[in-house]
Design a protein around this motif. Structure first.
Motif, PDB file in Angstrom:
ATOM      1  N   UNK A 390       0.827  -1.211   0.000  1.00  0.00           N
ATOM      2  CA  UNK A 390       0.000   0.000   0.000  1.00  0.00           C
ATOM      3  C   UNK A 390       0.859   1.258   0.000  1.00  0.00           C
ATOM      4  N   UNK A 391       1.952   1.246   0.782  1.00  0.00           N
ATOM      5  CA  UNK A 391       2.801   2.436   0.884  1.00  0.00           C
ATOM      6  C   UNK A 391       3.498   2.749  -0.432  1.00  0.00           C
ATOM      7  N   UNK A 392       3.973   1.709  -1.136  1.00  0.00           N
ATOM      8  CA  UNK A 392       4.660   1.967  -2.409  1.00  0.00           C
ATOM      9  C   UNK A 392       3.698   2.507  -3.454  1.00  0.00           C
ATOM     10  N   UNK A 393       2.439   2.068  -3.386  1.00  0.00           N
ATOM     11  CA  UNK A 393       1.440   2.621  -4.306  1.00  0.00           C
ATOM     12  C   UNK A 393       1.249   4.111  -4.039  1.00  0.00           C
ATOM     13  N   UNK A 394       1.109   4.489  -2.766  1.00  0.00           N
ATOM     14  CA  UNK A 394       0.923   5.904  -2.423  1.00  0.00           C
ATOM     15  C   UNK A 394       2.144   6.727  -2.823  1.00  0.00           C
ATOM     16  N   UNK A 395       3.332   6.189  -2.592  1.00  0.00           N
ATOM     17  CA  UNK A 395       4.555   6.918  -2.959  1.00  0.00           C
ATOM     18  C   UNK A 395       4.675   7.077  -4.471  1.00  0.00           C
ATOM     19  N   UNK A 396       4.214   6.085  -5.219  1.00  0.00           N
ATOM     20  CA  UNK A 396       4.319   6.178  -6.677  1.00  0.00           C
ATOM     21  C   UNK A 396       3.411   7.251  -7.256  1.00  0.00           C
ATOM     22  N   UNK A 397       2.447   7.740  -6.458  1.00  0.00           N
ATOM     23  CA  UNK A 397       1.584   8.829  -6.923  1.00  0.00           C
ATOM     24  C   UNK A 397       2.220  10.201  -6.723  1.00  0.00           C
ATOM     25  N   UNK A 398       3.386  10.249  -6.091  1.00  0.00           N
ATOM     26  CA  UNK A 398       4.030  11.538  -5.822  1.00  0.00           C
ATOM     27  C   UNK A 398       4.403  12.295  -7.098  1.00  0.00           C
ATOM     28  N   UNK A 399       5.013  11.677  -8.119  1.00  0.00           N
ATOM     29  CA  UNK A 399       5.348  12.422  -9.336  1.00  0.00           C
ATOM     30  C   UNK A 399       4.086  12.924 -10.044  1.00  0.00           C
ATOM     31  N   UNK A 400       4.122  14.137 -10.472  1.00  0.00           N
ATOM     32  CA  UNK A 400       2.945  14.707 -11.141  1.00  0.00           C
ATOM     33  C   UNK A 400       2.629  13.991 -12.442  1.00  0.00           C
ATOM     34  N   UNK A 401       3.655  13.421 -13.084  1.00  0.00           N
ATOM     35  CA  UNK A 401       3.407  12.742 -14.358  1.00  0.00           C
ATOM     36  C   UNK A 401       2.556  11.492 -14.166  1.00  0.00           C
ATOM     37  N   UNK A 402       2.637  10.854 -12.991  1.00  0.00           N
ATOM     38  CA  UNK A 402       1.777   9.711 -12.710  1.00  0.00           C
ATOM     39  C   UNK A 402       0.342  10.183 -12.483  1.00  0.00           C
ATOM     40  N   UNK A 403       0.194  11.273 -11.750  1.00  0.00           N
ATOM     41  CA  UNK A 403      -1.154  11.763 -11.433  1.00  0.00           C
ATOM     42  C   UNK A 403      -1.841  12.415 -12.625  1.00  0.00           C
ATOM     43  N   UNK A 404      -1.076  13.009 -13.515  1.00  0.00           N
ATOM     44  CA  UNK A 404      -1.684  13.849 -14.557  1.00  0.00           C
ATOM     45  C   UNK A 404      -1.560  13.291 -15.975  1.00  0.00           C
ATOM     46  N   UNK A 405      -0.907  12.140 -16.154  1.00  0.00           N
ATOM     47  CA  UNK A 405      -0.829  11.573 -17.506  1.00  0.00           C
ATOM     48  C   UNK A 405      -2.237  11.281 -18.004  1.00  0.00           C
ATOM     49  N   UNK A 406      -2.561  11.794 -19.167  1.00  0.00           N
ATOM     50  CA  UNK A 406      -3.929  11.702 -19.673  1.00  0.00           C
ATOM     51  C   UNK A 406      -4.030  10.754 -20.852  1.00  0.00           C
ATOM     52  N   UNK A 407      -5.130  10.070 -20.881  1.00  0.00           N
ATOM     53  CA  UNK A 407      -5.478   9.241 -22.035  1.00  0.00           C
ATOM     54  C   UNK A 407      -5.625  10.145 -23.254  1.00  0.00           C
ATOM     55  N   UNK A 408      -5.162   9.683 -24.382  1.00  0.00           N
ATOM     56  CA  UNK A 408      -5.295  10.500 -25.588  1.00  0.00           C
ATOM     57  C   UNK A 408      -6.767  10.733 -25.902  1.00  0.00           C
ATOM     58  N   UNK A 409      -7.140  11.987 -26.245  1.00  0.00           N
ATOM     59  CA  UNK A 409      -8.549  12.277 -26.565  1.00  0.00           C
ATOM     60  C   UNK A 409      -9.031  11.422 -27.720  1.00  0.00           C
ATOM     61  N   UNK A 410     -10.316  11.094 -27.696  1.00  0.00           N
ATOM     62  CA  UNK A 410     -10.906  10.240 -28.721  1.00  0.00           C
ATOM     63  C   UNK A 410     -10.682  10.820 -30.120  1.00  0.00           C
ATOM     64  N   UNK A 411     -10.789  12.154 -30.247  1.00  0.00           N
ATOM     65  CA  UNK A 411     -10.626  12.769 -31.549  1.00  0.00           C
ATOM     66  C   UNK A 411      -9.211  12.556 -32.071  1.00  0.00           C
ATOM     67  N   UNK A 412      -8.211  12.705 -31.194  1.00  0.00           N
ATOM     68  CA  UNK A 412      -6.845  12.527 -31.627  1.00  0.00           C
ATOM     69  C   UNK A 412      -6.564  11.084 -32.015  1.00  0.00           C
ATOM     70  N   UNK A 413      -7.116  10.124 -31.237  1.00  0.00           N
ATOM     71  CA  UNK A 413      -6.883   8.731 -31.546  1.00  0.00           C
ATOM     72  C   UNK A 413      -7.521   8.363 -32.893  1.00  0.00           C
ATOM     73  N   UNK A 414      -8.693   8.947 -33.165  1.00  0.00           N
ATOM     74  CA  UNK A 414      -9.349   8.625 -34.435  1.00  0.00           C
ATOM     75  C   UNK A 414      -8.588   9.179 -35.619  1.00  0.00           C
ATOM     76  N   UNK A 415      -7.946  10.327 -35.424  1.00  0.00           N
ATOM     77  CA  UNK A 415      -7.230  10.941 -36.548  1.00  0.00           C
ATOM     78  C   UNK A 415      -5.914  10.257 -36.836  1.00  0.00           C
ATOM     79  N   UNK A 416      -5.274   9.626 -35.829  1.00  0.00           N
ATOM     80  CA  UNK A 416      -3.953   9.033 -36.022  1.00  0.00           C
ATOM     81  C   UNK A 416      -3.996   7.900 -37.029  1.00  0.00           C
TER      82      UNK A 416
END
Length: 416
Positions: A390-416
């Motif tokens: 449990x502790x390592x999971x909580x610690x792994x959320x510390x970097x902002x890139x883990x918390x804020x990495x976003x799924x590619x928008x549907x429109x962008x995925x359709x265009x690729x």
């Protein structure tokens, strides 16, 4: 091929409209079914030959060791050469090697050392196919269908594992371990045929350098993404502590407390969690995929925690179910994050680092759990394992890139 692309243009989020994906799904499912049968059959084959528990451990370790050592180089091959070709070759050679094992067992020619050698060979062949079978997925579907494709593939693999485990004991009991392994050989043959029929889009290939240079390029790609190396480190710690929980303490403690059938019930609940998690990911599409996936990953601490507490068997099974649910939701989002964020010509190498990072610490955890639990107490160590997970999971959320990495928008995925 053009008519397939036309249909996909109309339904860009449906992976099963793609003929190459259907072949990939069928091949991977069949091979997964056979591969779940073999560990049970191989264990019973060693015991039928008079092998000891130590010799059985050596046979299993031979597979795992060669698998881990070979995987990184297999990632390099998967970025240099056709991934579909590597999968075909690995499946064909695995068919031949498993057929040889089956014949040797059926004719009485098998020995424990021979089974260890063949186990090591199969571990190497599995490693050759592993990174490519994950990295090839974006080549079989349009980008908009990738999330569903990842979920469907993992769901089919888990289903195949459940069926394989269920069939293994029946096949060995009725026909013997040789015939059970022959079924595995047949599934590899069928998988090779599926991968031969699979026609995928071209891949961006890495510029050929030395193997070490290519490995270094894969490592640099991992280190370039903070979210990627952070969660790989978390996986190292997870497998270090949980490997011994599932492989050593769980069976011993559950059998002593609830009887011989209890561990099987707990694992069945775990697999049910995997299945439900896979179904959930078909609809649940969080924008912040790693934030949501990592939050679900915290549920994995429920299983060792439940085993450590004086609770009845149904509560332990509920903990196992939550473990499987959380791990599966995380795994789908994790695979998708890699496939959407990593450069296509480095995908196989990154998946290779992922596989090695996930399992290289497991043997050490298996070796250390017994002595550590004996010194600290079984339930105390289970509480420590749950806390660490449990502790390592909580610690792994510390970097902002883990918390804020976003799924590619549907429109962008359709265009690729």
């Amino acid at each position: 091929m053009l008519d397939v692309l036309d249909r996909q243009a109309k339904n860009p989020t449906r992976p099963w409209d793609s003929v190459p994906f259907r072949w990939l799904l069928t091949g991977r499912t069949l091979i997964g079914l056979g591969s779940a049968i073999t560990p049970v059959a191989m264990a019973l084959a060693v015991l039928h030959l008079g092998g000891s528990a130590t010799e059985l451990g050596l046979v299993v370790a031979a597979y795992a060791l060669v698998d881990v050592v070979t995987t990184l180089f297999a990632g390099v091959l998967g970025d240099r050469f056709s991934r579909a070709l590597l999968m075909r070759v690995a499946a064909t050679l695995s068919c031949l090697s498993q057929a040889a094992v089956a014949v040797s067992l059926a004719t009485g020619a098998a020995t424990v050392p021979m089974l260890a050698v063949m186990s090591a060979l199969n571990g190497g062949l599995a490693a050759v196919a592993g990174p490519s079978s994950r990295a090839v997925v974006p080549q079989t579907v349009p980008a908009a269908a990738l999330p569903t494709a990842v979920s469907v593939l993992r769901l089919s693999q888990n289903t195949a594992m459940i069926l394989g485990f269920s069939l293994a004991g029946l096949l060995v009991g009725l026909f013997g371990p040789g015939w059970a392994i022959a079924v595995d050989a047949a599934t590899f043959a069928a998988g090779a045929a599926c991968f031969t029929a699979m026609r995928v889009t071209g891949q961006d290939k890495a510029e050929a350098r030395s193997m070490l240079d290519d490995l270094a390029g894969g490592a640099r790609e991992v280190l370039r993404h903070t979210w990627l190396w952070t969660l790989l480190v978390q996986a190292l710690i997870y497998h270090l502590v949980y490997g011994g929980v599932q492989g050593v303490l769980g069976p011993v403690l559950m059998t002593h407390r609830f009887g011989d059938a209890a561990w099987g019930w707990a694992l069945a609940a775990l697999m049910a969690g995997f299945m439900v998690g896979g179904v959930v990911t078909l609809r649940y599409r969080p924008r912040r995929m790693l934030l949501a996936g990592t939050a679900f990953l915290a549920l994995t601490a429920c299983f060792p925690l439940a085993m450590a507490l004086p609770v009845p068997l149904p509560v332990v099974m509920a903990g196992a179910f939550l473990h499987g649910l959380g791990l599966e939701v995380f795994s789908v989002n994790w695979d998708l994050a890699i496939q959407q964020q990593v450069a296509p010509d480095k995908l196989a190498r990154v998946f290779a680092f992922d596989q090695v990072g996930s399992f290289v610490m497991r043997p050490l955890g298996l070796a250390l759990t017994g002595p550590v639990a004996a010194a600290a107490g079984e339930r105390t160590w289970l509480l420590v394992a749950a806390t660490v997970m449990a502790a390592t999971v909580l610690l792994s959320l510390a970097p902002s890139s883990v918390r804020h990495l976003r799924r590619q928008p549907e429109e962008r995925r359709t265009e690729n």
